[in-house]
Design a protein around this motif. Structure first.
Motif, PDB file in Angstrom:
ATOM      1  N   GLY A   1     -10.907   6.464 -36.125  1.00  0.00           N
ATOM      2  CA  GLY A   1     -11.143   5.432 -35.115  1.00  0.00           C
ATOM      3  C   GLY A   1     -10.947   6.017 -33.718  1.00  0.00           C
ATOM      4  O   GLY A   1     -10.640   7.201 -33.560  1.00  0.00           O
ATOM      5  N   ASP A   2     -11.129   5.173 -32.717  1.00  0.00           N
ATOM      6  CA  ASP A   2     -10.960   5.620 -31.341  1.00  0.00           C
ATOM      7  C   ASP A   2      -9.543   5.340 -30.855  1.00  0.00           C
ATOM      8  O   ASP A   2      -8.903   4.382 -31.273  1.00  0.00           O
ATOM      9  N   GLY A   3      -9.078   6.177 -29.962  1.00  0.00           N
ATOM     10  CA  GLY A   3      -7.761   5.983 -29.379  1.00  0.00           C
ATOM     11  C   GLY A   3      -7.811   5.027 -28.193  1.00  0.00           C
ATOM     12  O   GLY A   3      -8.870   4.689 -27.679  1.00  0.00           O
ATOM     13  N   VAL A   4      -6.639   4.585 -27.775  1.00  0.00           N
ATOM     14  CA  VAL A   4      -6.544   3.790 -26.550  1.00  0.00           C
ATOM     15  C   VAL A   4      -6.654   4.753 -25.370  1.00  0.00           C
ATOM     16  O   VAL A   4      -6.124   5.860 -25.407  1.00  0.00           O
ATOM     17  N   ALA A   5      -7.368   4.341 -24.351  1.00  0.00           N
ATOM     18  CA  ALA A   5      -7.543   5.181 -23.158  1.00  0.00           C
ATOM     19  C   ALA A   5      -7.128   4.366 -21.928  1.00  0.00           C
ATOM     20  O   ALA A   5      -7.947   3.674 -21.325  1.00  0.00           O
ATOM     21  N   PRO A   6      -5.855   4.435 -21.553  1.00  0.00           N
ATOM     22  CA  PRO A   6      -5.358   3.525 -20.514  1.00  0.00           C
ATOM     23  C   PRO A   6      -5.801   3.857 -19.088  1.00  0.00           C
ATOM     24  O   PRO A   6      -5.679   3.004 -18.211  1.00  0.00           O
ATOM     25  N   TRP A   7      -6.305   5.069 -18.863  1.00  0.00           N
ATOM     26  CA  TRP A   7      -6.743   5.404 -17.492  1.00  0.00           C
ATOM     27  C   TRP A   7      -7.841   4.430 -17.056  1.00  0.00           C
ATOM     28  O   TRP A   7      -8.821   4.251 -17.776  1.00  0.00           O
ATOM     29  N   SER A   8      -7.684   3.860 -15.854  1.00  0.00           N
ATOM     30  CA  SER A   8      -8.591   2.807 -15.391  1.00  0.00           C
ATOM     31  C   SER A   8     -10.047   3.277 -15.358  1.00  0.00           C
ATOM     32  O   SER A   8     -10.965   2.474 -15.461  1.00  0.00           O
ATOM     33  N   ARG A   9     -10.251   4.580 -15.240  1.00  0.00           N
ATOM     34  CA  ARG A   9     -11.612   5.115 -15.182  1.00  0.00           C
ATOM     35  C   ARG A   9     -12.447   4.744 -16.405  1.00  0.00           C
ATOM     36  O   ARG A   9     -13.670   4.655 -16.335  1.00  0.00           O
ATOM     37  N   TRP A  10     -11.796   4.549 -17.538  1.00  0.00           N
ATOM     38  CA  TRP A  10     -12.536   4.307 -18.770  1.00  0.00           C
ATOM     39  C   TRP A  10     -12.829   2.842 -19.015  1.00  0.00           C
ATOM     40  O   TRP A  10     -13.419   2.492 -20.024  1.00  0.00           O
TER      41      TRP A  10
END
Lengths: 348, 380
Positions: free
Chosen positions: B344-353
């Motif tokens: 699965g996909d991970g969480v990407a907390p950077w606002s850019r995503w």
């Protein structure tokens, strides 16, 4: 190599008295063991874009034994990837590609070189699903076996190493049709599968092989001869040797081709042992803690009351495989050894 | 985040990115994840001392900036192999402290359900392949993930970590060499924390491993491993380069392992004064001061971040302790996979995503392995 080393002349390929597969609707074509392996790979690469090959000298050169001859032209160099001499990187990269949804087929140029990639195979690939619930669908092709003066580093049969690594599946076809069907099943399996292809059988065995899609289920042994007085349990190059021996002896014997070593078809082993009461286990690999030892233990534990004789083994002794032909023939089981072992058990 | 950021990701640039934009919330997140790693590890060490952790205990105290800063750069579809000093990366990608602590205690609620211990885990649902003890075995694996991404023409990245000790092993060379040959989209994060267990740098190598990157045909950069934004910026640049076809990067982070190799290690081999000197460069204290001095964070705001972390870890530790031990019968299950299940996909907390184009082709060739998992995760 001497015919005795593998036991079967091309025109004497084992006929299957109890075929496990129905007649293939797509027809069949005469293929060598090597051509059958190529055919399975080609069919799977045509069927599924996720399947790719990675190994040393497999691209433009077509592989040391020419299993992937012409593949780079048909599929492009990216899917028939020439790797640097780095077996751990080949197998480790295959694990990474597999969890990402690809279906890598690694070629070890000789099965002996699995020692150089062993860490990735047994520590990363084999344990991945048990530890993480993560499947790594990949195949490691292992050209194995001796009989042609390959010497100590090009003649080994490493299956016992592999069987000590829970999580690997290990198959060892003894005929062209099984080579195709088992390789197809191995590529489609969700686990790391070690595919032992005996080099001595590559151009030595030839038989009609189903064309198109052909799958032989992993974990199922096959009866090559059915008889009541003795069972010879074999795989790989020993299957032909065993078949020729019982035929020449006109023995009332069962020959059981294991085909898969892990998972092992324990039911088929026990059925044959109970029915015949005498068991010979034959393989080219060395003796100690080998498949023969395992089968003998299983039969002793679970079919002891049915036995009429001790379970016997015909194997290579615990020695490296020497280079010079007379020395090598002294180490590898020969047809005469097989016949003698069968006779001794029949007379017991 | 601005639309410009999203476009920057989609732009096909092989070189370095422009300076990555961190919002105020991003900076608070960086601090929060570092604090979370430290608090969770401190709690884990207490559980170990209370006899609730079988085996030994391993942490990454002093190295928090590396795993947090690097993983913060990644998009959901990127993939990771996270190592034993890198708990912060697990938290960034979405693992909870509860599942981490439960894993250490061998509980059924741990990431591996008791099958493996300590940091030997990766949540497949979050795009991570769990490490093994042999080092650097995950370097060839991450290289293989990057190979798959390149073969399918995706703009995704694989990232993995290793210590400087791992660079002595032949598999390190094998992975660097293969990644270099095919210019694979992989980011190698090297943590030089001074010691391979007890062996100091001068007995580990004669040539700096970061400088070897050039001889493998790709970039090697050195950053201050105790500066979370420096690690982050180097990781953004490396992953952008990888997405644009510019190949791998080796990011060398100098840091110090402030605890022993494991809780059983008294660090008697570290000369006097070394730890004290590194303590003054603590990545969390430094970043806190940086946020106050340069980004207008008030002491109250910073305290609130820390308090929230403390409360979260206390609550997660309670839940982990409530998690039952696994049934012994589970030991014989799961040897073989019945079917392939994609990561699965991970969480990407950077606002850019937050808003951007997907990194894998919409009608990609072959398999699009994790599209289903990514849908289910974003719905969750």
């Amino acid at each position: 190599m001497s015919p005795e080393a593998t036991g079967i002349a091309p025109e004497e390929a084992p006929s299957q008295t109890t075929p496990a597969q129905p007649t293939h609707p797509g027809g069949s074509r005469e293929m060598t063991y090597l051509e059958a392996i190529s055919d399975a790979l080609r069919e799977e690469m045509r069927r599924d874009e996720a399947v790719f090959c990675i190994g040393e000298d497999i691209g433009a050169f077509g592989g040391a034994f020419k299993v992937t001859d012409g593949f780079a032209e048909e599929f492009g160099a990216a899917r028939v990837l020439d790797a640097p001499l780095a077996e751990n990187a080949i197998i480790g990269a295959a694990v990474g590609a597999a969890v990402e949804g690809m279906r890598p087929v690694c070629e070890m140029q000789f099965s002996d070189f699995i020692a150089c990639g062993f860490d990735q195979l047994v520590n990363v690939a084999a344990k991945l699903h048990y530890r993480q619930g993560l499947a790594a669908p990949m195949v490691v092709r292992l050209p194995s076996g001796g009989g042609f003066s390959g010497g100590p580093f090009h003649s080994q049969n490493p299956e016992a190493w592999l069987l000590q690594a829970p999580g690997l599946k290990v198959v060892a076809p003894g005929s062209p049709a099984d080579a195709k069907g088992l390789l197809t099943a191995a590529i489609r399996d969700a686990n790391p599968v070690c595919f032992l292809e005996h080099k001595g059988l590559y151009r030595y065995l030839r038989e009609p092989v189903p064309e198109g899609e052909y799958v032989v289920e992993l974990g199922k042994a096959q009866m090559i001869r059915e008889g009541d007085e003795l069972t010879v349990i074999a795989y790989g190059s020993a299957v032909g040797l065993a078949t020729q021996a019982v035929d020449e002896l006109e023995a009332d014997a069962t020959v059981l081709d294991l085909r898969s070593l892990a998972p092992l078809d324990t039911e088929a082993v026990l059925e044959a042992a109970r029915r015949t009461g005498k068991v010979l286990v034959a393989h080219e690999a060395t003796r100690t803690c080998g498949v023969g030892a395992e089968i003998a233990a299983i039969v002793s534990e679970l079919a002891f009351e049915h036995l009429d004789a001790p379970v016997r083994r015909l194997t290579a002794p615990n020695l490296p495989i020497p280079f010079s032909p007379p020395l090598e023939q002294a180490v590898l089981p020969q047809l005469a050894d097989m016949k003698e072992a069968c006779r001794e058990l029949l007379d017991y | 985040m601005s639309d410009g950021d999203a476009r920057a990701i989609a732009t096909d640039r092989a070189g370095g990115a422009s300076e990555p934009v961190l919002t105020r919330e991003d900076r608070a997140s960086l601090l929060r994840f570092m604090l979370l790693m430290r608090a969770a590890e401190e709690r884990g060490l207490r559980l170990y001392k209370q006899g609730k952790v079988p085996g030994s205990f391993y942490d990454g105290r002093g190295q928090e900036a590396i795993s947090v800063g690097s993983s913060f750069a990644l998009a959901p579809e990127d993939r990771m192999c996270i190592l034993h000093r890198d708990l912060g990366a697990h938290f960034v990608r979405g693992v909870s402290p509860e599942r981490y602590l439960a894993n250490y205690m061998g509980r059924s609620g741990g990431v591996t359900g008791g099958k493996d211990g300590n940091l030997h885990f990766g949540d497949p649902e979050l795009g991570c392949v769990g490490m093994v003890s042999m080092l650097p075995d995950m370097a060839p694996v991450a290289t293989g993930m990057a190979l798959a991404m390149k073969m399918r023409g995706e703009r995704r990245v694989a990232m993995t970590y290793f210590g400087e000790g791992s660079t002595a092993n032949g598999q390190w060379h094998e992975a660097m060499n293969m990644a270099g040959i095919h210019r694979l989209p992989v980011v190698f994060v090297l943590e030089n924390n001074g010691y391979a267990y007890s062996t100091p740098n001068e007995l580990e190598f004669a040539a700096d491993p970061v400088e070897r990157a050039e001889s493998y045909g790709f970039h090697g950069v050195k950053v201050d491993g105790n500066d979370v934004e420096a690690v982050f910026e180097a990781s953004v640049e490396a992953s952008e380069r990888a997405r644009g076809g510019g190949g791998p990067t080796l990011i060398g982070c100098r840091t110090m392992r402030m605890h022993g190799h494991g809780a059983h290690d008294d660090m008697s081999y570290v000369p006097d004064g070394v730890l004290e000197s590194w303590e003054r460069r603590d990545p969390i204290d430094r970043y806190r001061r940086h946020l106050a001095d340069h980004h207008g964070f008030s002491e109250q705001e910073l305290d609130e971040v820390a308090t929230a972390v403390t409360e979260q870890v206390a609550e997660d530790a309670r839940r982990a302790l409530d998690s039952p031990m696994p049934e012994p019968s589970l030991a014989s299950e799961g040897l073989y996979a019945e079917a392939f299940r994609p990561l699965g996909d991970g969480v990407a907390p950077w606002s850019r995503w937050a808003e951007r184009k997907p990194l894998r082709p919409v009608n990609g060739n072959g398999r699009s392995p994790s599209s289903e998992a990514s849908v289910s995760r974003s719905a969750a």
